[in-house]
Write a protein that holds these residues in place. Sequence first.
Motif, short mmCIF file in Angstrom:
data_model
loop_
_atom_site.label_atom_id
_atom_site.label_comp_id
_atom_site.label_asym_id
_atom_site.label_seq_id
_atom_site.Cartn_x
_atom_site.Cartn_y
_atom_site.Cartn_z
N ALA A 278 0.70 -0.96 -0.08
CA ALA A 278 0.16 0.01 -0.06
C ALA A 278 0.72 1.25 0.21
N ARG A 279 1.72 1.35 0.98
CA ARG A 279 2.49 2.70 0.91
C ARG A 279 3.30 3.08 -0.22
N GLY A 280 4.13 2.20 -0.81
CA GLY A 280 4.70 2.02 -1.90
C GLY A 280 3.91 2.39 -3.29
N PHE B 258 3.91 5.99 -5.31
CA PHE B 258 3.93 5.97 -6.76
C PHE B 258 2.84 6.83 -7.35
N GLN B 259 1.82 6.44 -6.96
CA GLN B 259 0.55 7.47 -7.65
C GLN B 259 0.78 8.74 -7.69
N VAL C 78 11.37 -1.74 5.44
CA VAL C 78 11.44 -1.47 3.82
C VAL C 78 11.34 -0.20 3.38
N PRO C 79 11.98 0.60 2.74
CA PRO C 79 11.73 1.91 2.48
C PRO C 79 10.42 2.13 1.25
N HIS C 80 9.25 1.78 1.72
CA HIS C 80 8.22 1.73 0.60
C HIS C 80 7.98 2.94 -0.15
N ARG C 81 7.81 4.02 0.66
CA ARG C 81 7.56 5.20 -0.13
C ARG C 81 8.45 5.83 -1.20
N ARG C 82 9.70 5.58 -0.57
CA ARG C 82 11.04 6.24 -1.35
C ARG C 82 11.05 5.25 -2.64
N MET C 83 10.85 4.04 -2.43
CA MET C 83 10.78 3.03 -3.39
C MET C 83 9.70 3.44 -4.78
#
Length: 339
Positions: free
Chosen positions: A86-88, A92-93, A302-307
């Motif tokens: 969800a965060r990633g 992305f969006q 895990v750096p979801h948002r940065r990814m």
Amino acid sequence: MEEFSNPPTSEVPKLSDVAALAGVSTATVSRCLNMPDRVSKKTLKSVMDAIDELGYSPNYSARALAAGRTNTIGAIIPTMENAIFARGIQAFQEELQNNGCTLLVASSSYRPDLEEDQIRTLTARGADALLLIGYDRDPQIYEFLEKRRIPTVLTWAADRTGKHLSIGFDNRNAMKALANEVIAKGHRTLGYISAETATNDRARERVEGVWDAMRAADIDPASLRLVETTYSIENGEAAFEKLMADDNPPTAVMCGNDVLAVGALRAATAQNLRVPEDVAITGFDDIELASVAPIPLTTVHVPHRRMGQLAAQALIDTLNGLKPESVELPTSICRRNTL
């Protein structure tokens, strides 16, 4: 003098209907939609009021045909049933939106055949580029995307081959680092709850990371009690019960993600086992669930948002003719109360 269209008569409003109601030309309506800073405030208000009244929506298909791009990006994720992605995908969006692009999301339910169908469907419907999770898929799919000239970014994993653009992290080393800490706490009898590893490169590499740590500590990797299941809290609970039913149960149970780990925590509570005194439990991902669990979960962040942000930027750059490089992001261990 400009000539205006007849009063609107069509059921689905057209550009000409907006022009007729606003009392302007179709060219002026187009300017209001595409270059609003080049028309007067009075004209812009008249046109936007007409659009609202008619419920007009621009014909993006026609625009895409003219421009050769739809400004639509597809993302295929394995599941929408929990917050792992969800965060990633949210980040992305957001980054796509900042660049004038729209996101279409599909879920493959961890089925390679369904993912392939979705790849073909999204590209057939005009997706300019795709985000995919992991790299484990039939080489013919990559050949199909290359022939169609569809830029693709692989995420949640690092592609070691260098063949594909990837924005992710090293699953194997991330889990090895956590396993090192588990072993350093004195645990020699380990259990592991994983997703199915045959077609899931992230799950497989995380198991391999535990084996690497065991070898480094002179523990036979074959002694790892491995249970494979699908991702859910209930399945994590059932897998933990299976591990602890052994005559010599593990003193630490590592889990392939936080969802399985929370299930293991629930099972430990039901068995009146103290965590971490009787059994240690760890997760992976550091989703919000990990920090609000009954016992805050030790896990891999895990750096979801940065990814997600970097993946969007990479696809936008590719579509604009640039050649972005793959990025391997660092992970870290969140030390909480279960180890």
